[in-house]
Design an enzyme around this catalytic site. Structure first.
Site, PDB file in Angstrom:
ATOM      1  N   LYS A  13       0.831  -1.207   0.000  1.00 54.73           N
ATOM      2  CA  LYS A  13       0.000   0.000   0.000  1.00 54.73           C
ATOM      3  C   LYS A  13       0.871   1.265   0.000  1.00 54.73           C
ATOM      4  O   LYS A  13       0.624   2.195  -0.759  1.00 54.73           O
ATOM      5  CB  LYS A  13      -0.918   0.033   1.232  1.00 54.73           C
ATOM      6  CG  LYS A  13      -1.856  -1.158   1.340  1.00 54.73           C
ATOM      7  CD  LYS A  13      -2.844  -0.990   2.482  1.00 54.73           C
ATOM      8  CE  LYS A  13      -2.211  -0.993   3.859  1.00 54.73           C
ATOM      9  NZ  LYS A  13      -1.662  -2.300   4.294  1.00 54.73           N
ATOM     10  N   ARG A  88      -9.581   0.899   9.084  1.00 55.44           N
ATOM     11  CA  ARG A  88      -9.194  -0.469   9.432  1.00 55.44           C
ATOM     12  C   ARG A  88     -10.284  -1.190  10.204  1.00 55.44           C
ATOM     13  O   ARG A  88     -10.127  -2.375  10.521  1.00 55.44           O
ATOM     14  CB  ARG A  88      -7.949  -0.427  10.297  1.00 55.44           C
ATOM     15  CG  ARG A  88      -6.639  -0.771   9.564  1.00 55.44           C
ATOM     16  CD  ARG A  88      -5.536  -0.619  10.576  1.00 55.44           C
ATOM     17  NE  ARG A  88      -4.304  -1.290  10.349  1.00 55.44           N
ATOM     18  CZ  ARG A  88      -3.238  -0.749   9.771  1.00 55.44           C
ATOM     19  NH1 ARG A  88      -3.303   0.425   9.219  1.00 55.44           N
ATOM     20  NH2 ARG A  88      -2.103  -1.407   9.724  1.00 55.44           N
ATOM     21  N   ARG A 127      12.088  -5.950   5.072  1.00 55.04           N
ATOM     22  CA  ARG A 127      12.072  -4.596   4.509  1.00 55.04           C
ATOM     23  C   ARG A 127      12.770  -3.572   5.414  1.00 55.04           C
ATOM     24  O   ARG A 127      12.789  -3.704   6.625  1.00 55.04           O
ATOM     25  CB  ARG A 127      10.647  -4.159   4.163  1.00 55.04           C
ATOM     26  CG  ARG A 127       9.743  -3.914   5.333  1.00 55.04           C
ATOM     27  CD  ARG A 127       8.324  -3.643   4.853  1.00 55.04           C
ATOM     28  NE  ARG A 127       7.447  -3.380   5.978  1.00 55.04           N
ATOM     29  CZ  ARG A 127       6.157  -3.088   5.880  1.00 55.04           C
ATOM     30  NH1 ARG A 127       5.570  -3.043   4.687  1.00 55.04           N
ATOM     31  NH2 ARG A 127       5.438  -2.859   6.950  1.00 55.04           N
ATOM     32  N   ARG A 161      11.280  -0.998  10.867  1.00 59.16           N
ATOM     33  CA  ARG A 161      10.194  -0.755  11.817  1.00 59.16           C
ATOM     34  C   ARG A 161      10.244  -1.776  12.945  1.00 59.16           C
ATOM     35  O   ARG A 161      10.431  -2.967  12.690  1.00 59.16           O
ATOM     36  CB  ARG A 161       8.851  -0.867  11.085  1.00 59.16           C
ATOM     37  CG  ARG A 161       8.552   0.354  10.246  1.00 59.16           C
ATOM     38  CD  ARG A 161       7.320   0.195   9.407  1.00 59.16           C
ATOM     39  NE  ARG A 161       6.190  -0.414  10.096  1.00 59.16           N
ATOM     40  CZ  ARG A 161       4.968  -0.460   9.589  1.00 59.16           C
ATOM     41  NH1 ARG A 161       4.728   0.069   8.397  1.00 59.16           N
ATOM     42  NH2 ARG A 161       3.995  -1.034  10.247  1.00 59.16           N
ATOM     43  N   ARG A 172      -0.642  -8.595  13.356  1.00 59.76           N
ATOM     44  CA  ARG A 172      -1.182  -7.569  12.457  1.00 59.76           C
ATOM     45  C   ARG A 172      -2.058  -8.202  11.373  1.00 59.76           C
ATOM     46  O   ARG A 172      -3.100  -7.672  10.994  1.00 59.76           O
ATOM     47  CB  ARG A 172      -0.027  -6.759  11.839  1.00 59.76           C
ATOM     48  CG  ARG A 172       0.628  -5.819  12.873  1.00 59.76           C
ATOM     49  CD  ARG A 172       2.020  -5.383  12.475  1.00 59.76           C
ATOM     50  NE  ARG A 172       2.074  -4.604  11.262  1.00 59.76           N
ATOM     51  CZ  ARG A 172       3.186  -4.444  10.518  1.00 59.76           C
ATOM     52  NH1 ARG A 172       4.322  -5.025  10.888  1.00 59.76           N
ATOM     53  NH2 ARG A 172       3.150  -3.711   9.446  1.00 59.76           N
TER      54      ARG A 172
HETATM   55  P1  AMP Z   1       0.808   0.470   9.254  1.00 62.90           P
HETATM   56  O1  AMP Z   1       1.986   1.345   9.025  1.00 62.90           O
HETATM   57  O2  AMP Z   1      -0.412   0.898   8.473  1.00 62.90           O
HETATM   58  O3  AMP Z   1       1.114  -0.988   9.090  1.00 62.90           O
HETATM   59  O4  AMP Z   1       0.403   0.671  10.793  1.00 62.90           O
HETATM   60  C1  AMP Z   1       1.282   0.332  11.840  1.00 62.90           C
HETATM   61  C2  AMP Z   1       0.514   0.207  13.148  1.00 62.90           C
HETATM   62  O5  AMP Z   1      -0.094   1.456  13.475  1.00 62.90           O
HETATM   63  C3  AMP Z   1      -0.637  -0.791  13.133  1.00 62.90           C
HETATM   64  O6  AMP Z   1      -0.204  -2.120  13.394  1.00 62.90           O
HETATM   65  C4  AMP Z   1      -1.537  -0.237  14.229  1.00 62.90           C
HETATM   66  O7  AMP Z   1      -1.022  -0.534  15.515  1.00 62.90           O
HETATM   67  C5  AMP Z   1      -1.399   1.260  14.031  1.00 62.90           C
HETATM   68  N1  AMP Z   1      -2.387   1.786  13.055  1.00 62.90           N
HETATM   69  C6  AMP Z   1      -2.135   2.356  11.836  1.00 62.90           C
HETATM   70  N2  AMP Z   1      -3.270   2.732  11.221  1.00 62.90           N
HETATM   71  C7  AMP Z   1      -4.276   2.397  12.065  1.00 62.90           C
HETATM   72  C8  AMP Z   1      -5.685   2.508  12.002  1.00 62.90           C
HETATM   73  N3  AMP Z   1      -6.305   3.038  10.928  1.00 62.90           N
HETATM   74  N4  AMP Z   1      -6.420   2.046  13.058  1.00 62.90           N
HETATM   75  C9  AMP Z   1      -5.816   1.534  14.149  1.00 62.90           C
HETATM   76  N5  AMP Z   1      -4.488   1.377  14.275  1.00 62.90           N
HETATM   77  C10 AMP Z   1      -3.721   1.803  13.244  1.00 62.90           C
END
Ligand code: AMP
Length: 215
Positions: A13, A88, A127, A161, A172
């Site tokens: 994404k 989400r 990554r 990360r 996740r």
């Molecule tokens: P991402 O970079 O999108 O994989 O997000 C990393 C982490 O941030 C996720 O595993 C969640 O803990 C938190 N997070 C990001 N976006 C959301 C969202 N829309 N709702 C809830 N938690 C989020």
């Protein structure tokens, strides 16, 4: 245009959003990036979110929807938004409808990146990104052309990360399956979902997304 990129962690994404930004001048609105910035800055939101993120669980709907509202307010009038990692949950999808409506925007398309979960674990755990410009790399699939030097900006520092380890990635994925995948039918019912094969070459995925947006 306002679009959502939907797919499990590691589906690509972020990479695809960056390409749309470069080609169309849209703005990438990644709640994950916003939360990581908040953690880094040590804001109250960041302090609250850190442990949840490290565990691979979801931050509260209220926090992320507030972040999205603020970022949308900062957009130029005609500038399109790419929602990356948001919504989400069903509650976030509902909030997004209200947030867009309140700003005279509509949701034009939802791109679902279709991917194989086992392959994703390998993709995610390898990554890393340039610490200066954010360009993405991978241990197996995309090393910098000159070892230790970023292809894009010449930087020498790279980062990973903290939630890109296998145990957290599995959580996740489970969160995605349980809470995020069920929001697809909401958008399907509106006839705005395009399914794109996310396992192909990056350029092919980009071309398929462009075709979906043009159609
Ligand atoms: P991402 O970079 O999108 O994989 O997000 C990393 C982490 O941030 C996720 O595993 C969640 O803990 C938190 N997070 C990001 N976006 C959301 C969202 N829309 N709702 C809830 N938690 C989020």
């Amino acid at each position: 245009m306002n679009i959502i990129l939907l797919g499990p962690p590691g589906a690509g994404k972020g990479t695809q959003a960056q390409r749309l930004v470069e080609r169309h001048g849209m703005k990438q609105l990644s709640t994950g990036d916003m939360l990581r910035a908040a953690v880094k800055a040590g804001t109250p939101v960041g302090l609250q979110a850190k442990a949840v993120m490290d565990a691979g669980e979801l931050v509260s709907d209220e926090i992320v929807s507030a972040l999205i509202g603020d970022e949308l307010d900062a957009l130029g009038e005609g500038q399109g938004a790419i929602f990356d990692g948001y919504p989400r949950t069903a509650a976030q999808a509902e909030s997004l409808d209200a947030i867009l409506k309140g700003r005279g925007r509509t949701l034009d398309r939802v791109i679902e990146l279709d991917v194989d979960e086992d392959a994703l674990v390998a993709r995610i755990t390898g990554r890393f990104t340039c610490a200066s410009c954010g360009k993405g790399y991978h241990d197996t699939f995309e090393q910098p052309k000159v070892a230790g030097t970023c292809d894009k900006c010449g930087g020498h520092e790279f980062k990973r990360r903290p939630d890109d380890n296998e145990a957290t990635v599995r959580t996740r994925m489970a969160e995605y399956r349980a809470k995020t995948a069920p929001i697809l039918p909401i958008y399907d019912a509106r006839g705005i979902v395009s399914r794109v094969d996310g396992m192909g070459e990056m350029d092919d995925v980009t071309a398929a997304i462009e075709a979906a947006l043009a159609g």
